[in-house]
Design a protein around this motif. Structure first.
Motif, short mmCIF file in Angstrom:
data_model
loop_
_atom_site.label_atom_id
_atom_site.label_comp_id
_atom_site.label_asym_id
_atom_site.label_seq_id
_atom_site.Cartn_x
_atom_site.Cartn_y
_atom_site.Cartn_z
N ARG A 55 0.54 8.33 1.27
CA ARG A 55 2.21 8.13 1.21
C ARG A 55 2.89 8.72 2.40
O ARG A 55 4.19 8.25 2.70
CB ARG A 55 2.55 8.71 -0.14
CG ARG A 55 2.37 7.89 -1.11
CD ARG A 55 2.55 8.44 -2.38
NE ARG A 55 1.76 8.23 -3.63
CZ ARG A 55 1.91 7.23 -4.14
NH1 ARG A 55 3.28 6.30 -4.03
NH2 ARG A 55 1.41 6.77 -5.11
N HIS A 56 2.19 9.50 3.39
CA HIS A 56 2.96 9.95 4.50
C HIS A 56 2.52 9.67 6.03
O HIS A 56 2.81 10.05 6.61
CB HIS A 56 2.73 11.58 4.25
CG HIS A 56 3.52 12.43 3.33
ND1 HIS A 56 3.32 13.49 2.73
CD2 HIS A 56 4.73 11.80 2.84
CE1 HIS A 56 4.33 13.75 1.84
NE2 HIS A 56 5.05 12.64 1.75
N PRO A 65 -1.72 18.12 10.59
CA PRO A 65 -1.54 18.12 9.46
C PRO A 65 -0.15 17.45 8.92
O PRO A 65 0.80 17.55 9.68
CB PRO A 65 -1.94 19.25 8.71
CG PRO A 65 -1.57 20.30 9.70
CD PRO A 65 -1.62 19.38 11.15
N ILE A 66 -0.19 17.06 7.63
CA ILE A 66 1.36 16.92 7.17
C ILE A 66 1.91 18.06 6.34
O ILE A 66 1.12 18.24 5.25
CB ILE A 66 1.49 15.31 6.45
CG1 ILE A 66 0.79 14.26 7.25
CG2 ILE A 66 2.91 15.01 6.16
CD1 ILE A 66 1.68 13.75 8.58
N SER A 107 1.05 -1.29 -0.03
CA SER A 107 0.00 -0.10 0.01
C SER A 107 1.06 1.36 -0.18
O SER A 107 2.03 1.05 0.20
CB SER A 107 -0.74 0.05 1.23
OG SER A 107 -0.21 0.39 2.22
N PRO A 108 0.35 2.52 -0.29
CA PRO A 108 1.16 3.76 -0.33
C PRO A 108 1.56 3.86 1.23
O PRO A 108 2.44 4.75 1.29
CB PRO A 108 0.24 4.66 -0.91
CG PRO A 108 -1.22 4.19 -0.81
CD PRO A 108 -1.03 2.68 -0.67
N SER A 109 1.00 3.37 2.12
CA SER A 109 1.18 3.87 3.53
C SER A 109 2.70 3.75 4.33
O SER A 109 3.07 4.41 4.92
CB SER A 109 0.11 3.13 4.50
OG SER A 109 -1.11 3.27 3.99
N HIS A 110 3.32 2.70 3.42
CA HIS A 110 4.77 2.56 3.78
C HIS A 110 5.82 3.27 3.02
O HIS A 110 6.91 2.71 2.95
CB HIS A 110 4.94 1.05 4.11
CG HIS A 110 4.15 0.63 5.37
ND1 HIS A 110 3.94 -0.71 5.65
CD2 HIS A 110 3.76 1.34 6.55
CE1 HIS A 110 3.24 -0.89 6.63
NE2 HIS A 110 3.43 0.31 7.21
N MET A 111 5.42 4.12 1.88
CA MET A 111 6.26 4.65 1.25
C MET A 111 7.63 5.17 1.90
O MET A 111 8.75 5.22 1.55
CB MET A 111 5.70 5.92 0.21
CG MET A 111 6.51 6.58 -0.72
SD MET A 111 6.08 7.98 -1.53
CE MET A 111 6.25 9.17 -0.19
N THR A 145 -4.08 14.36 9.30
CA THR A 145 -4.70 14.49 8.22
C THR A 145 -3.75 14.71 7.04
O THR A 145 -2.67 15.44 7.20
CB THR A 145 -5.60 15.65 8.16
OG1 THR A 145 -5.03 16.74 8.40
CG2 THR A 145 -6.89 15.31 9.07
N GLY A 146 -3.75 14.18 5.88
CA GLY A 146 -2.98 14.41 4.83
C GLY A 146 -3.50 13.90 3.33
O GLY A 146 -4.61 13.40 3.11
#
Lengths: 184, 188
Positions: free
Chosen positions: B115-116, B78-79, A111-115, B110-111
């Motif tokens: 990806r972050h 936030p990011i 998933s993108p979560s661990h980029m 929140t972002g």
């Protein structure tokens, strides 16, 4: 001696990240760069587990890396970090093995979560081995199809791949662009 | 039991909305607790200059006093540029470094995209740990696509936010019991 050394840190038999790295290696070869491909699976497991610094295979790997113009390190994301076996390999290499060497980090994840595992885990490892990490590439599993010749099936990430490889080659002083004809 | 929600940004509304969602749910489910929102956008905080936390005045003092008086926290951020905003870091800088000792902190972000997601793991958690906090292990990351017309429209995210509030409350309650036991045993 090779221009480029690729290190694949996936222990999986049918690995997306390894297929991706092999594809990147083959495009580099088509552009007439010499490439040495090191898969973590080619290293005797006993050497890694027992921390056998004297292992001839590891000494050979050390030499390949030290002589390379640039290194590409790839790993799947395991538990929000690189794989344990990749770390087991780096633990056995000299701590300045990447001295003054540009390194392109590549990771694949579900998933993108661990980029950011790349920025928080892999790049610090490269830095501590005295390497110079570049921006790097992160692929989500859905952007890859390991059964295709070119496993990168997402246009956007394919463009980023071309760009990053170009920067990588530029950085390591082998200023040849990768033509669109090579990566399809 | 007092739980304070902190919205760590002075711009935008998403982080405040997400923190409010947690607090509103807590308030609706539990009558015996006090909840309060501190939205940094509503206060004029000075930059931390290293003085003792008791020597600040005005809004800065108000916010510090409120935070010192709570038992547990929901910190929302936030990011910005793949990191927490300077406003939130400044707030943490204004506080004494043991402010969260024996207190529970739950976190949300929140972002734009997931990806972050790891920003909280790698940036906010170490700071809060240093400041003595006991952290709720799982945090919630609310993506931009979950918002519509200034509300969160994703039911699963709302459930996760409710769970975050409950986990924070239950951990705080459990910690109070532990502290009581320790005190009575003269261990503490």
């Amino acid at each position: 001696m090779s221009d480029i050394v690729i290190i694949s840190g996936s222990p999986s038999e049918l690995s997306r990240s390894e297929k991706l790295l092999q594809y990147i290696g083959s495009t580099m070869r088509k552009e007439h760069y010499s490439v040495t491909f090191i898969s973590i699976k080619d290293i005797p497991a006993e050497d890694l587990v027992q921390g056998n610094y004297e292992s001839p295979v590891l000494q050979q790997i050390t030499q390949h890396i030290q002589e390379a113009s640039g290194v590409i390190v790839g790993s799947p994301v395991y538990k929000a970090a690189y794989s344990g076996v990749l770390k087991a390999l780096f633990d056995l290499l000299p701590q300045d093995v990447l001295y003054d060497t540009y390194v392109l980090p590549i990771m694949t994840g579900g998933s993108p979560s661990h980029m950011l595992a790349m920025d928080y885990a892999l790049k610090p490892l490269v830095s501590t081995m005295k390497g110079l990490p570049l921006k790097g590439l992160y692929y989500i599993d859905s952007q890859l199809d390991k059964h295709q010749e070119n496993p990168i099936i997402d246009e956007e990430i394919l463009d980023r791949t071309k760009k990053q490889l170009f920067y990588f080659l530029e950085k390591i002083g082998l200023k040849k662009s990768i033509s669109n004809a090579t990566i399809r | 039991m007092k739980i304070i929600g902190i919205s760590g940004s002075i711009v935008g509304t998403k982080t405040r909305i997400a923190v409010e969602a947690v607090l509103d749910k807590l308030k609706a489910q539990h009558t015996n607790i006090e909840v309060e929102l501190i939205n940094l956008g509503d206060y004029q905080l000075v930059f931390s200059d290293g003085r003792d936390y008791r020597d600040y005045t005005g809004d800065t003092k108000t916010v510090i006093d409120k935070i010192m008086s709570a038992d547990a926290y929901i910190i929302g951020t936030p990011i910005f540029q793949a990191s927490i905003p300077g406003t939130l870091k400044n707030l943490l800088d204004l506080l004494p470094n043991t402010v969260f000792k024996n207190k529970i902190v739950g976190m949300l972000a929140t972002g734009g995209t997931a990806r972050h997601y790891l920003v909280l793991e790698q940036q906010l958690k170490p700071i809060l740990s240093y400041m003595g906090a006991m952290l709720v292990p799982k945090y919630v990351f609310v993506e931009e696509k979950c918002f519509q017309n200034k509300a969160i429209i994703d039911d699963e995210v709302l459930l996760r936010l409710a769970k975050l509030g409950n986990d924070t409350l239950h951990m705080a309650a459990a910690l109070k019991e532990i502290m009581k036991t320790q005190e009575s045993a003269h261990l503490y």
